[in-house]
Design an enzyme around this catalytic site. Structure first.
Site, PDB file in Angstrom:
ATOM      1  N   SER A 335       0.845  -1.191   0.000  1.00 40.67           N
ATOM      2  CA  SER A 335       0.000   0.000   0.000  1.00 40.67           C
ATOM      3  C   SER A 335       0.889   1.253   0.000  1.00 40.67           C
ATOM      4  CB  SER A 335      -0.927  -0.008   1.214  1.00 40.67           C
ATOM      5  OG  SER A 335      -0.163   0.016   2.409  1.00 40.67           O
ATOM      6  N   TYR A 336       0.249   2.412  -0.047  1.00 42.12           N
ATOM      7  CA  TYR A 336       0.980   3.684  -0.164  1.00 42.12           C
ATOM      8  C   TYR A 336       1.994   3.826   0.973  1.00 42.12           C
ATOM      9  CZ  TYR A 336       1.701   8.607  -1.269  1.00 42.12           C
ATOM     10  OH  TYR A 336       2.252   9.807  -1.634  1.00 42.12           O
TER      11      TYR A 336
END
Length: 862
Positions: A335-336
């Site tokens: 994820s980010y």
């Protein structure tokens, strides 16, 4: 049918998002800038069918800079940069022509969807894209909405489709907070950097740093490193004594006890305790306690913790770790990676992420056990309201990612699995003994449930010797009692992990900028990275920080920058006025700058102790045109020439070698010429040190060598050695390198194009005559008879490098250093593109370059 333009932050991200939304049914083409691509497909949008064009930028489209003369270090007082100097937004990378590209793709579009990274920088880029695209898009009908913002945290089908179904709007307040930070850092950083760089480089020759920079975040970061260095230097070791006892619960076993007093600093007192305890024959058990303890599983992973672990455990610098994390994100593996949050939202699909890891041989057993027995809800951490914690989003193998990519991915995955595992439980037994009047203790731990330590074995409870079964009142024979002499030890230099912790604690930088600030102090030669990734300040770093403390400690302490960061966050939340924060902060630093300038002698006193004056540095090289004495060449960055008699310093081109050029002199000022070279395969050209710093003609700029000088008769000038317009760049001229024989070459005086020709020629001269076809200067070549490649055993020939068929096989075009950015994809991309003629300095016409000749030269691109 409406046309929708969608813009992501990176080309790879745009491709991934388009592939998900189009379900692979899309067409792709290269954009006009040669770097970005455009992916087109048809699909539903706000209840209608629309034609989508998905493309990207490459980070920031624009950058902030000063206008005109305010970019010159020599023409403007740095104090003017705080208020008088106007700024403007310029293209961050002009070669990418990003604004033109966005306008070409945006022309005729009805709506725009912004898929930029979901942080403050991403919001800022949103408005950079909008400024470029909105003027060319179709005007909205009435109150029709045309601007949409997609919010997402990972490149998965679920997250991307969910973002497309819940489009919001870009946040102008967050974008303004970034604008404010950019302007503050530009004005404050440039003013201090220009002043102290010019002041100290004009006085000292061995600073070994091309830029003595100041940064509102960079300088406090350096301050932490120097503060630790000072503690090490001022540390005075103290001797202390420890009483150590061993008891024998069984005949062949012994148990080491810890003294409850820990240590004493008086030798006589320690000896007294030793004498008292030696009188006892047995150790008595005073108490036995058993207690179940828990070692908690880790909080969910955020950026700062990831960077700490990457440095401390994986040996990766913060900036390198961040680059790897961004690559893993754009490829859809995690994820980010920029988040301050350590708390998963209630609706986060933890089981779904865990199932992705069920087949990996490294942790399949642990994962499957969790899935069958039930996962534990992660601990409640801090919710910063930005992105979920860093989480693995799909399975990967070591073969897929390789090297550092796999090592970082493995840690992120193990950390995630640990957050949904059980806590580690262990039984701690503490036995308290008395030997005479003194108390001693021993502690033992036995793991009852390993929990998360199975997946993170480095957190496991260390194995300790097992304690004997005993009860209060039991007596054990004493095996040994002795006095140990020890010394207190100094702290070690800060590790990157410790520095990151300090920066986070004091609010210096953001999760995105912390790696940049640490990298900057390394690149500026303020600190060096030692073994264990410890940061040891250099002499220059130490003197700078001590100088700031002496003049104005607030320049280096984290307090002011931390307060500024809070104000910037208030702008992002819409609770503070952008202009008021900017004006107030600049006013504070302007006052500090004036006081710094007035008090610079205080820092200079420290510099004098650590560095040598210019007059005592360097080696004699070339003669000054004013006093005719030898000037000294100072090789340490930035390399320069210094005349101690005239007390003048002349800057030189960097990143190459400098030597005397045949003791020839400039006809304008009588300075001896020097020759700059980037290596045998690169470029070289002579230059006059005085002309290089003080351009003699109106059409010349500072920093030009003889290959750009427009003197009409000087034998080294562009006018006498220029041959024709560069085959690649618009403004460059190919100039004969008269020092390059017998491997002769001509090089562009603007870009990195180098043309090799006439190898082993005895002489190569530029003729005053020009080519009838392309109007380039003709070249006279004289070969030795034994090595002449000319037809018919000829040794001399005069002709055009571009057009003469005799020369055609004797010319090879290369690049001096790196491939031109427009030629990354292959060879000869500018074939067939002609240019109009135009006069260049010195009177000759630039070559028209017939199309077939362009193609012939382009074929030699390497």
């Amino acid at each position: 049918m409406r046309t929708v333009l969608m813009v992501a932050e990176k080309p790879s991200l745009a491709q991934s998002i388009a592939k998900i939304l189009s379900r692979g049914n899309m067409s792709s083409r290269k954009a006009l800038n040669g770097v970005c691509s455009v992916h087109e497909y048809t699909g539903p949008f706000v209840g209608q069918t629309a034609h989508f064009k998905m493309t990207s930028v490459c980070g920031h489209v624009m950058t902030l800079d000063f206008i005109g003369k305010y970019n010159s270090w020599d023409k403007v007082d740095p104090a003017e940069l705080f208020s008088k100097a106007p700024t403007e937004k310029k293209e961050a990378n002009p070669k990418l022509t990003m604004v033109k590209f966005l306008q070409v793709e945006g022309r005729g579009c009805d709506c725009i969807v912004l898929w930029l990274d979901c942080d403050k920088e991403g919001e800022n880029i949103c408005f950079e894209v909008l400024d470029a695209v909105l003027p060319v898009m179709n005007k909205p009908r009435g109150s029709e909405r045309t601007i949409y913002r997609a919010k997402f945290s990972s490149i998965t089908d679920t997250d991307i489709c969910n973002a497309m179904n819940h489009l919001g709007e870009p946040n102008r307040n967050e974008a303004l907070s970034v604008d404010a930070r950019q302007e503050l850092d530009l004005r404050i950083g440039c003013a201090f950097t220009r002043f102290q760089t010019k002041y100290f480089q004009g006085k000292y020759g061995n600073l070994d740093s091309s830029l003595i920079s100041f940064g509102p975040c960079q300088t406090p970061t350096l301050g932490f490193c120097v503060e630790r260095h000072d503690k090490i230097q001022s540390f005075k070791p103290e001797t202390y004594w420890v009483l150590q006892a061993k008891v024998n619960p069984e005949k062949e076993s012994s148990l080491t006890l810890d003294w409850d007093r820990v240590r004493v600093f008086d030798r006589e007192v320690a000896q007294m305790f030793l004498n008292i305890t030696k009188m006892a024959k047995e150790a008595k058990v005073e108490s036995v306690s058993k207690k179940e303890k828990v070692k908690q599983r880790p909080l969910a992973l955020n950026t700062v913790e990831m960077l700490r672990v990457a440095s401390a455990a994986l040996g990766m610098g913060p900036q390198h770790a961040m680059q790897i994390a961004e690559r893993l994100y754009t490829q859809g593996y995690i994820s980010y990676p920029r988040t301050e949050t350590t708390h998963y939202p209630e609706n986060f699909d933890l089981k779904g992420c865990l199932r992705q890891q069920a087949s990996n041989p490294y942790w399949a057993e642990t994962v499957n056990a969790l899935l069958s027995e039930g996962i534990n809800r992660p601990r409640k951490g801090h919710d910063a309201g930005d992105h979920p914690p860093i989480t693995p989003m799909r399975a990967a193998t070591e073969a897929e990612l390789g090297g550092d990519g796999w090592r970082l991915y493995e840690y992120i995955t193990r950390h995630f699995i640990a957050t949904v595992s059980a806590d580690c439980k262990y039984l701690q037994t503490t036995i308290s003994f008395s030997i005479g009047p003194e108390r001693f203790t021993c502690v033992g731990k036995v793991v009852t449930s390993p929990g998360f330590t199975e997946i993170m074995p480095w957190h496991s409870i260390p194995l300790e010797e097992s304690l004997p079964h005993c009860e209060k009142g039991d007596l054990f024979p004493i095996g040994e009692i002795k006095l140990l002499e020890k010394q207190t030890s100094p702290p070690d230099y800060l590790t990157e992990a410790e520095l990151i912790t300090l920066m986070e604690k004091h609010g210096i930088g953001t999760d995105a900028s912390i790696p940049v600030h640490i990298n900057n102090i390394c690149q500026r030669n303020y600190v060096t990275v030692e073994s264990g990734r410890r940061l040891k300040p250099t002499n220059l770093g130490i003197v700078l920080v001590h100088g700031y403390y002496k003049i104005d400690a607030e320049l280096v302490l984290p307090t002011i920058r931390s307060a500024v960061e809070k104000q910037l966050n208030l702008i992002a939340l819409g609770k503070a006025n952008y202009h008021q924060v900017l004006e107030h902060t600049l006013d504070i630093f302007k006052r500090k700058f004036h006081y710094f300038v007035d008090s610079i002698a205080g820092m200079d006193e420290l510099m004098e102790v650590s560095f040598s004056p210019l007059a005592a540095t360097g080696k004699p090289l070339s003669r000054c045109g004013k006093c005719h004495r030898f000037m000294k060449y100072i090789q340490a960055k930035p390399s320069r020439l210094h005349c101690s008699h005239c007390d003048d310093t002349y800057s030189l081109p960097q990143n190459g070698t400098i030597k005397l050029y045949k003791e020839l002199r400039c006809p304008l000022d009588d300075f001896e010429l020097v020759l700059w070279s980037s290596g045998s395969r690169g470029k070289s050209y002579p230059l006059c040190p005085y002309c290089y710093n003080h351009p003699p003609f109106r059409d010349m700029k500072k920093g030009m060598g003889c290959n750009e000088c427009t003197h009409p008769t000087c034998q080294h000038s562009l006018s006498m050695l220029g041959i024709g317009q560069c085959v690649e760049c618009e403004n460059g001229v190919l100039v004969l390198d008269s020092t390059s024989g017998p491997k002769w070459k001509m090089a562009c005086n603007k870009c990195n194009v180098v043309v090799h020709f006439f190898e082993n020629a005895h002489k190569v001269r530029v003729s005053p005559e020009t080519c009838d076809l392309c109007e380039a200067a003709l070249v006279d070549v004289d070969f030795n008879k034994a090595k002449s490649p000319l037809p018919g055993d000829e040794t001399q020939h005069s002709g055009c490098v571009f057009c003469d068929p005799v020369f055609q096989d004797l010319v090879e075009l290369k690049h001096a250093a790196m491939r031109h950015p427009m030629h990354r994809g292959g060879q000869g991309k500018r074939q067939g593109r002609g240019r109009g003629k135009g006069r260049r300095p010195g009177g000759r016409l630039n070559p028209k370059k017939p199309k077939d000749k362009m193609a012939a030269l382009a074929a030699y691109f390497v």
